[in-house]
Design an enzyme around this catalytic site. Sequence first.
Site, short mmCIF file in Angstrom:
data_model
loop_
_atom_site.label_atom_id
_atom_site.label_comp_id
_atom_site.label_asym_id
_atom_site.label_seq_id
_atom_site.Cartn_x
_atom_site.Cartn_y
_atom_site.Cartn_z
N TRP A 181 45.70 32.81 47.74
CA TRP A 181 47.02 33.36 47.47
C TRP A 181 47.55 34.17 48.64
CZ3 TRP A 181 49.07 30.46 44.15
CH2 TRP A 181 48.34 29.99 43.07
N ASP A 227 50.06 41.86 45.97
CA ASP A 227 50.07 40.91 44.87
C ASP A 227 48.97 41.35 43.89
OD1 ASP A 227 49.77 38.76 43.16
OD2 ASP A 227 49.53 37.25 44.74
N LYS A 271 48.52 36.22 33.80
CA LYS A 271 47.08 36.48 33.90
C LYS A 271 46.70 37.61 32.94
CE LYS A 271 47.18 33.53 37.24
NZ LYS A 271 47.43 33.81 38.63
C1 LIG Z 1 48.04 32.98 39.79
C2 LIG Z 1 48.30 33.73 41.03
C3 LIG Z 1 49.43 33.48 41.83
C4 LIG Z 1 50.41 32.38 41.52
O1 LIG Z 1 51.19 32.71 40.46
P1 LIG Z 1 52.44 31.81 39.99
O2 LIG Z 1 53.04 32.66 38.94
O3 LIG Z 1 51.87 30.52 39.48
O4 LIG Z 1 53.32 31.61 41.17
C5 LIG Z 1 49.63 34.28 42.93
N1 LIG Z 1 48.77 35.27 43.25
C6 LIG Z 1 47.66 35.53 42.52
C7 LIG Z 1 46.75 36.64 42.93
C8 LIG Z 1 47.40 34.77 41.39
O5 LIG Z 1 46.31 35.03 40.65
#
Ligand SMILES: *Cc1c(COP(=O)(O)O)cnc(C)c1O
Length: 360
Positions: free
Chosen positions: A101, A170, A194
């Site tokens: 990511w 993030d 998540k």
């Molecule tokens: C799942 C995830 C993403 C991607 O998320 P989307 O909502 O599918 O764009 C980005 N960063 C992390 C750390 C993730 O776990």
Amino acid sequence: MRVYNFNGGPAAISQSVLERVANETLDWNGTGMSIMENSHRAKEVVDMANKVNQDIKELLGLSEEWKVLFCQGGASLQFAMVALNFAPNGAPCDYINTGLWSTKAFLEAKLCGAGARLAASSEADAFTYIPSEFDFSKDSNYVYLTSNNTVRGTQWSAFPKNAPAPLIADFSSDFLSRTVDFSPFALVFAGAQKNLGPAGLTIVLVRENFLQKGAKNIPHMLDYHTYLEHESMYNTPPVHAIYVSGLVLDWLKNSIGGLKAIEKINRAKAADLYAAIDDSFGFYRGTARKDSRSLMNVTFRLPSEELEKNFLSLAKKEGMVGLNGHRSVGGIRASLYNAVPVEAVMALISFMKEFQKKNG
Ligand SMILES: *Cc1c(COP(=O)(O)O)cnc(C)c1O
């Protein structure tokens, strides 16, 4: 029958929340219709969204200078929005690359014309650890990192202290899972699916003074100012996702008892599972370096891919799903997000012991 859900994302939601959603589906809040059918301009819906906003700030202990925005486009759209707003026209910004990511965020920033460079990376070691030495640029607008690496099973336990610019992070896969000191951060974002609620909603936390320094003249839906000025209702927001997330916040606050309480539970769940891995005499092998292990995503391997396949299919028969590693790395991944109960982890550990007895 409800299964034990170890999915990496979208992920488990507490049963009590789902039952409430079911009960309120035909008549939400006395409106005689579901929340999906209500106008996002209706007072009840605006009040509901404001409450979600307040609850997030309260749970995280954020001061008044922090704004909570509801965006769409997943965490993935944030990769572009961060760069477009805060590193326009080749402005310098630093990225710490700890996995899939952060790699995506870094490449997206470059695609958006940001002067993105790497201040550290654990790629040469298959992203098995969180770096502790950084080569920051002095003129950087921000330092970007991924708080929890969902795919590789690593997590920051302490964030960089000597960064020359505010941190942007993030937090998609460990949002609201532990207490965090947000003082070095200027912006934090998390896709809901998540640890918070349904996909379709991305939470952005941003300091107002940092936001005011952001670029102007970018398309409305990519500009954080738009979300701030219109209270995240410039266009139709993902009302249902906001509503379910609100119920999850309510559960976290009132049934669990807040962030300190959930952190304690999360630490205990992860400690038990890592102990089962470490006490297996090498049958189960954790993939992350011990000092970098994630409390949210526990990644491990078995002696062969054949055994991993059997492990996954047997686990599924026993009502434990979502244990496959991310498709880019394989192996096993047990995601232990907030809504995964202790009983699920206990069931997994006894299954692992049985499996080893038969196959070790
Ligand atoms: C799942 C995830 C993403 C991607 O998320 P989307 O909502 O599918 O764009 C980005 N960063 C992390 C750390 C993730 O776990």
